[in-house]
Design a protein around this motif. Structure first.
Motif, PDB file in Angstrom:
ATOM      1  N   PRO A 275     -36.397  12.626  -8.936  1.00  0.00           N
ATOM      2  CA  PRO A 275     -35.134  11.731  -9.027  1.00  0.00           C
ATOM      3  C   PRO A 275     -34.543  11.741 -10.495  1.00  0.00           C
ATOM      4  O   PRO A 275     -33.390  11.907 -10.693  1.00  0.00           O
ATOM      5  CB  PRO A 275     -35.092  10.626  -8.329  1.00  0.00           C
ATOM      6  N   ALA A 276     -35.462  11.189 -11.302  1.00  0.00           N
ATOM      7  CA  ALA A 276     -35.067  10.854 -12.916  1.00  0.00           C
ATOM      8  C   ALA A 276     -34.623  11.972 -13.375  1.00  0.00           C
ATOM      9  O   ALA A 276     -33.692  12.067 -13.929  1.00  0.00           O
ATOM     10  CB  ALA A 276     -36.293  10.364 -13.465  1.00  0.00           C
ATOM     11  N   LYS A 277     -35.360  13.444 -13.243  1.00  0.00           N
ATOM     12  CA  LYS A 277     -35.106  14.460 -13.747  1.00  0.00           C
ATOM     13  C   LYS A 277     -33.601  15.125 -13.270  1.00  0.00           C
ATOM     14  O   LYS A 277     -32.700  15.525 -14.102  1.00  0.00           O
ATOM     15  CB  LYS A 277     -36.231  15.656 -13.374  1.00  0.00           C
ATOM     16  N   ARG A 278     -33.391  14.800 -11.812  1.00  0.00           N
ATOM     17  CA  ARG A 278     -32.331  15.191 -11.394  1.00  0.00           C
ATOM     18  C   ARG A 278     -30.994  14.583 -11.879  1.00  0.00           C
ATOM     19  O   ARG A 278     -30.054  15.130 -12.252  1.00  0.00           O
ATOM     20  CB  ARG A 278     -32.359  15.113  -9.762  1.00  0.00           C
ATOM     21  N   PHE A 279     -30.972  13.418 -12.102  1.00  0.00           N
ATOM     22  CA  PHE A 279     -30.227  12.609 -12.558  1.00  0.00           C
ATOM     23  C   PHE A 279     -29.767  12.877 -14.066  1.00  0.00           C
ATOM     24  O   PHE A 279     -28.688  13.133 -14.443  1.00  0.00           O
ATOM     25  CB  PHE A 279     -30.596  10.931 -12.690  1.00  0.00           C
ATOM     26  N   MET A 280     -30.860  13.331 -14.945  1.00  0.00           N
ATOM     27  CA  MET A 280     -30.473  13.771 -16.349  1.00  0.00           C
ATOM     28  C   MET A 280     -29.866  15.064 -16.100  1.00  0.00           C
ATOM     29  O   MET A 280     -29.130  15.460 -17.152  1.00  0.00           O
ATOM     30  CB  MET A 280     -31.889  13.765 -17.019  1.00  0.00           C
ATOM     31  N   ARG A 281     -30.261  15.951 -15.190  1.00  0.00           N
ATOM     32  CA  ARG A 281     -29.561  17.219 -15.372  1.00  0.00           C
ATOM     33  C   ARG A 281     -28.210  17.040 -14.767  1.00  0.00           C
ATOM     34  O   ARG A 281     -27.212  17.808 -15.545  1.00  0.00           O
ATOM     35  CB  ARG A 281     -30.146  18.168 -14.467  1.00  0.00           C
ATOM     36  N   LEU A 282     -27.795  16.196 -14.153  1.00  0.00           N
ATOM     37  CA  LEU A 282     -26.575  15.960 -13.364  1.00  0.00           C
ATOM     38  C   LEU A 282     -25.509  15.397 -14.555  1.00  0.00           C
ATOM     39  O   LEU A 282     -24.676  15.992 -14.613  1.00  0.00           O
ATOM     40  CB  LEU A 282     -26.528  14.906 -12.383  1.00  0.00           C
TER      41      LEU A 282
ATOM     42  N   LEU B 271     -21.745  16.015 -18.701  1.00  0.00           N
ATOM     43  CA  LEU B 271     -21.114  16.011 -20.273  1.00  0.00           C
ATOM     44  C   LEU B 271     -20.602  17.616 -20.373  1.00  0.00           C
ATOM     45  O   LEU B 271     -19.537  17.541 -21.238  1.00  0.00           O
ATOM     46  CB  LEU B 271     -22.319  15.929 -21.037  1.00  0.00           C
ATOM     47  N   ALA B 272     -21.118  18.673 -19.926  1.00  0.00           N
ATOM     48  CA  ALA B 272     -20.767  19.929 -20.182  1.00  0.00           C
ATOM     49  C   ALA B 272     -19.220  20.167 -19.478  1.00  0.00           C
ATOM     50  O   ALA B 272     -18.497  20.811 -20.252  1.00  0.00           O
ATOM     51  CB  ALA B 272     -21.343  20.827 -19.811  1.00  0.00           C
ATOM     52  N   GLY B 273     -18.825  19.290 -18.656  1.00  0.00           N
ATOM     53  CA  GLY B 273     -17.580  19.564 -17.977  1.00  0.00           C
ATOM     54  C   GLY B 273     -16.616  18.457 -18.416  1.00  0.00           C
ATOM     55  O   GLY B 273     -15.346  18.563 -18.086  1.00  0.00           O
TER      56      GLY B 273
ATOM     57  N   PHE C  31     -13.757  14.649 -25.855  1.00  0.00           N
ATOM     58  CA  PHE C  31     -14.553  14.602 -26.805  1.00  0.00           C
ATOM     59  C   PHE C  31     -13.919  14.013 -28.286  1.00  0.00           C
ATOM     60  O   PHE C  31     -14.452  13.341 -28.926  1.00  0.00           O
ATOM     61  CB  PHE C  31     -15.340  15.838 -27.071  1.00  0.00           C
ATOM     62  N   GLY C  32     -12.840  14.631 -28.478  1.00  0.00           N
ATOM     63  CA  GLY C  32     -12.002  14.507 -29.519  1.00  0.00           C
ATOM     64  C   GLY C  32     -11.666  12.889 -29.786  1.00  0.00           C
ATOM     65  O   GLY C  32     -12.068  12.344 -30.688  1.00  0.00           O
ATOM     66  N   LEU C  33     -11.147  12.478 -28.765  1.00  0.00           N
ATOM     67  CA  LEU C  33     -10.691  11.009 -28.593  1.00  0.00           C
ATOM     68  C   LEU C  33     -11.886  10.134 -28.839  1.00  0.00           C
ATOM     69  O   LEU C  33     -11.896   9.222 -29.561  1.00  0.00           O
ATOM     70  CB  LEU C  33     -10.131  10.783 -27.124  1.00  0.00           C
ATOM     71  N   PHE C  34     -13.000  10.495 -28.269  1.00  0.00           N
ATOM     72  CA  PHE C  34     -14.188   9.541 -28.355  1.00  0.00           C
ATOM     73  C   PHE C  34     -14.998   9.700 -29.613  1.00  0.00           C
ATOM     74  O   PHE C  34     -15.099   8.719 -30.276  1.00  0.00           O
ATOM     75  CB  PHE C  34     -15.377  10.296 -27.389  1.00  0.00           C
TER      76      PHE C  34
ATOM     77  N   ALA D 218     -21.385  20.432 -28.269  1.00  0.00           N
ATOM     78  CA  ALA D 218     -22.525  21.564 -28.102  1.00  0.00           C
ATOM     79  C   ALA D 218     -23.739  21.198 -27.358  1.00  0.00           C
ATOM     80  O   ALA D 218     -24.464  21.981 -26.663  1.00  0.00           O
ATOM     81  CB  ALA D 218     -22.912  22.176 -29.405  1.00  0.00           C
ATOM     82  N   LEU D 219     -23.986  19.845 -27.395  1.00  0.00           N
ATOM     83  CA  LEU D 219     -25.235  19.375 -26.805  1.00  0.00           C
ATOM     84  C   LEU D 219     -25.748  20.052 -25.250  1.00  0.00           C
ATOM     85  O   LEU D 219     -26.870  20.422 -25.152  1.00  0.00           O
ATOM     86  CB  LEU D 219     -25.140  17.852 -26.867  1.00  0.00           C
ATOM     87  N   PRO D 220     -24.705  19.837 -24.354  1.00  0.00           N
ATOM     88  CA  PRO D 220     -25.224  20.287 -22.961  1.00  0.00           C
ATOM     89  C   PRO D 220     -25.635  21.745 -23.122  1.00  0.00           C
ATOM     90  O   PRO D 220     -26.476  22.118 -22.372  1.00  0.00           O
ATOM     91  CB  PRO D 220     -24.002  19.975 -22.078  1.00  0.00           C
ATOM     92  N   VAL D 221     -24.971  22.664 -23.844  1.00  0.00           N
ATOM     93  CA  VAL D 221     -25.168  23.974 -23.877  1.00  0.00           C
ATOM     94  C   VAL D 221     -26.530  24.028 -24.420  1.00  0.00           C
ATOM     95  O   VAL D 221     -27.408  24.890 -23.960  1.00  0.00           O
ATOM     96  CB  VAL D 221     -24.068  24.747 -24.562  1.00  0.00           C
ATOM     97  N   VAL D 222     -26.844  23.378 -25.559  1.00  0.00           N
ATOM     98  CA  VAL D 222     -28.271  23.532 -26.175  1.00  0.00           C
ATOM     99  C   VAL D 222     -29.112  23.064 -25.153  1.00  0.00           C
ATOM    100  O   VAL D 222     -30.352  23.629 -25.229  1.00  0.00           O
ATOM    101  CB  VAL D 222     -28.283  22.679 -27.546  1.00  0.00           C
ATOM    102  N   ILE D 223     -29.012  21.999 -24.485  1.00  0.00           N
ATOM    103  CA  ILE D 223     -30.083  21.406 -23.773  1.00  0.00           C
ATOM    104  C   ILE D 223     -30.354  22.332 -22.483  1.00  0.00           C
ATOM    105  O   ILE D 223     -31.390  22.834 -22.198  1.00  0.00           O
ATOM    106  CB  ILE D 223     -29.614  20.042 -23.142  1.00  0.00           C
ATOM    107  N   ARG D 224     -29.244  22.839 -21.860  1.00  0.00           N
ATOM    108  CA  ARG D 224     -29.422  23.663 -20.661  1.00  0.00           C
ATOM    109  C   ARG D 224     -30.022  25.225 -21.247  1.00  0.00           C
ATOM    110  O   ARG D 224     -31.128  25.514 -20.390  1.00  0.00           O
ATOM    111  CB  ARG D 224     -28.053  24.142 -20.238  1.00  0.00           C
ATOM    112  N   THR D 225     -29.730  25.618 -22.199  1.00  0.00           N
ATOM    113  CA  THR D 225     -30.285  27.107 -22.649  1.00  0.00           C
ATOM    114  C   THR D 225     -31.896  26.800 -23.005  1.00  0.00           C
ATOM    115  O   THR D 225     -32.689  27.433 -22.540  1.00  0.00           O
ATOM    116  CB  THR D 225     -29.611  27.673 -23.586  1.00  0.00           C
TER     117      THR D 225
END
Lengths: 251, 282
Positions: free
Chosen positions: B95-102, B107-109, B115-118, B144-151
């Protein structure tokens, strides 16, 4: 004489599944013991108790004593990494690292902090000689381990395990992915290795068990049904189920 | 209708659709190359813009984009790889893993303007970095973080477990196994992911809009707290709100061509690296 390895009332559970049921086992130093039995009987699980590889499986619980040289290793305070340096393991499929032949054998030494070039060279050569691979690869030590044949790869994995000088070597169906010629080379090797090591080998191949081992243990659904000298097991099994398995009536 | 006929009809249909995608891509590329190639010259690439950005080159924007890409990767690469290692090699609990993946997918979406405003709220204002390279790099890095994490996670998953077992069986700790076996084997694919995210980051406009990008700044930055020009924003400026939009149109096409070339070069490099390093593992 204290046995090299021993288990006392060893129980193992995968969650609710009772995979090993009260195994009492012992083997002397410098012997080869074959573990045989049909798939799922617990023989590989039993093998992996001696280097605590079952720890990596979620929900696996081990009870009872597992002794190596009289010391119980089934202890949660034990340094498992240290244990695994003393207990070598050879897997079913040859799994050399995608590194050079030399670096594969040197791997275990390097993680032990040995980085002196000369010591490494000496120990790598020694291990490769013990694994009867030296003559075939001595001119190509820098070549990728992925480029040699499957049989050579498996002997390389044996050399890799021997390089850290374990006293016990566990082999989990080491020849099941090899051709007959490579298989006989590995079997010959096992026979020679027992001079220096104590060996436990899981095998599906009856002839192999008969050829290489001094003692044979027959496992069936989590129990050790019969354990005796190999010649006794194969010529004069005491229990009918053992006989049925050996003669190929089931399995 | 017989089976072979319907098979043929559908295959033809699929083929046409695939062809259309290729046509669309080549039309865009062709259009930009056709219009942009005229202005590309050594001077265009190495000169400052002049005459209200209707003449001269785009040198500061090229440098700015390269600096921002580098800065964002310095942040996103170690953080992303570490997060992926944690998720793939350490967390057992599902469950923890699934939560982090979600959360990573979410974040990617997030739209890039958010992001600019943040980035503006946190880095520019709250942390007082001002409009600066560091604020822009960090904002792009987050993107870029989600792309790097995912790949990286995919790359780690592809490493056969037998290698990990062999290493652990020899008494290596988990950390040693990751450092000496798992990461080196996964490396070609991790680098591929990194380069692909560079392609993504270099083309983003919204995240740099409020955090770093300068409208017109014909000099190079001296520190990470300076502003820079950047290719995508420069393109936006001269195409919509420059001093003379019609006159600067050729420069806009030239800028677009340079930008798209950077992205293409990144993607081609990625596949070359994957092939070359991938072979070494065989």
């Amino acid at each position: 004489m204290t046995p090299k390895i021993e288990t006392k009332n060893l129980q193992l559970y995968y969650g609710a599944h009772h995979a090993l049921k009260g195994i009492d086992f012992s083997a002397n130093a410098n012997t080869v013991t074959a573990l045989i039995g049909p798939s799922g009987c617990g023989k590989s699980t039993f093998l992996r108790c001696f280097n605590r590889m079952n720890d990596l499986i979620d929900g696996c619980e081990v009870e009872g004593q597992i002794l190596i040289d009289g010391m119980n290793i089934n202890d949660k305070y034990l340094n498992v990494d240290e244990l695994r340096k003393k207990v070598g393991m050879v897997f079913q499929k040859p799994n050399p690292f995608p590194k050079s032949i030399f670096e594969n054998v040197a791997y275990g030494l390097r993680i032990n902090g040995i980085n002196d070039k000369k010591t490494l060279e000496e120990k790598v050569e020694k291990a490769l000689r013990q694994a009867a691979l030296w003559e075939e690869v001595k001119d190509n030590l820098k070549k990728s381990a992925m480029s040699i044949s499957g049989g050579q790869q498996q002997r390389l994995c044996i050399a890799r395990a021997l390089a850290v000088e374990p006293s016990l070597v566990l082999m989990d169906e080491p020849t099941s992915a090899l051709d007959p010629i490579s298989t006989s080379k590995v079997e010959e090797l096992i026979y020679q290795l027992k001079e220096k090591y104590t060996i436990l080998i899981v095998t599906h191949n009856m002839q192999q068990a008969a050829r290489v081992s001094d003692r044979t243990a027959f496992f069936y659904i989590g129990e050790m049904i019969e354990y005796n000298d190999t010649t006794e097991i194969f010529t004069n099994p005491k229990i009918e189920r053992t006989q049925n398995y050996i003669t190929g009536r089931f399995g | 209708m017989n089976k072979r006929l319907s098979q043929k009809i559908f295959f033809t249909l699929f083929r046409l659709i695939s062809l259309m995608i290729v046509i669309v891509l080549f039309s865009i590329l062709g259009f930009i190359v056709f219009n942009g190639a005229k202005v590309i010259s050594w001077n265009f690439l190495t000169q400052m813009p002049t005459d209200g950005m209707t003449k001269g080159g785009i040198y500061p924007a090229i440098v700015g984009t390269l600096i921002l890409v580098l800065g964002s990767m310095i942040f996103a690469f170690p953080v992303g790889v570490a997060a992926a290692i944690y998720m793939n090699e350490y967390v057992k609990e599902v469950p923890a893993k699934r939560f982090m993946r979600l959360m990573t997918s979410n974040l990617a979406g997030v739209p890039s303007i958010v992001f600019g405003l943040f980035g503006m709220a946190l880095f520019v204002n709250q942390l007082h970095f001002g409009d600066s390279i560091i604020a822009g790099s960090l904002t792009l890095g987050l993107l870029a973080l989600p792309v790097v994490i995912r790949t990286t996670e995919e790359a780690l998953k592809q490493v056969d477990d037998s290698f990990r077992l062999a290493s652990i069986g020899l008494g290596a700790t988990k950390l040693q196994t990751i450092g000496k076996v798992t990461l080196p084997i996964a490396f070609p694919n991790i680098i591929t992911g990194l380069i692909l995210s560079i392609g993504r980051v270099s083309g983003e406009t919204a995240p740099i809009l409020f955090t770093v990008a300068a409208y017109f700044l014909p000099k190079l930055p001296h520190s990470i707290f300076d502003q820079v020009m950047a290719l995508p924003y420069h393109l936006y400026v001269i195409a919509t709100s420059g001093t003379n939009i019609t006159e600067s149109r050729p420069i806009a096409y030239g800028t677009a061509l340079v930008l798209i070339s950077i992205v293409l070069i990144c993607n081609i490099t990625a596949s070359v690296i994957r092939n070359v390093l991938g072979k070494r593992n065989k």
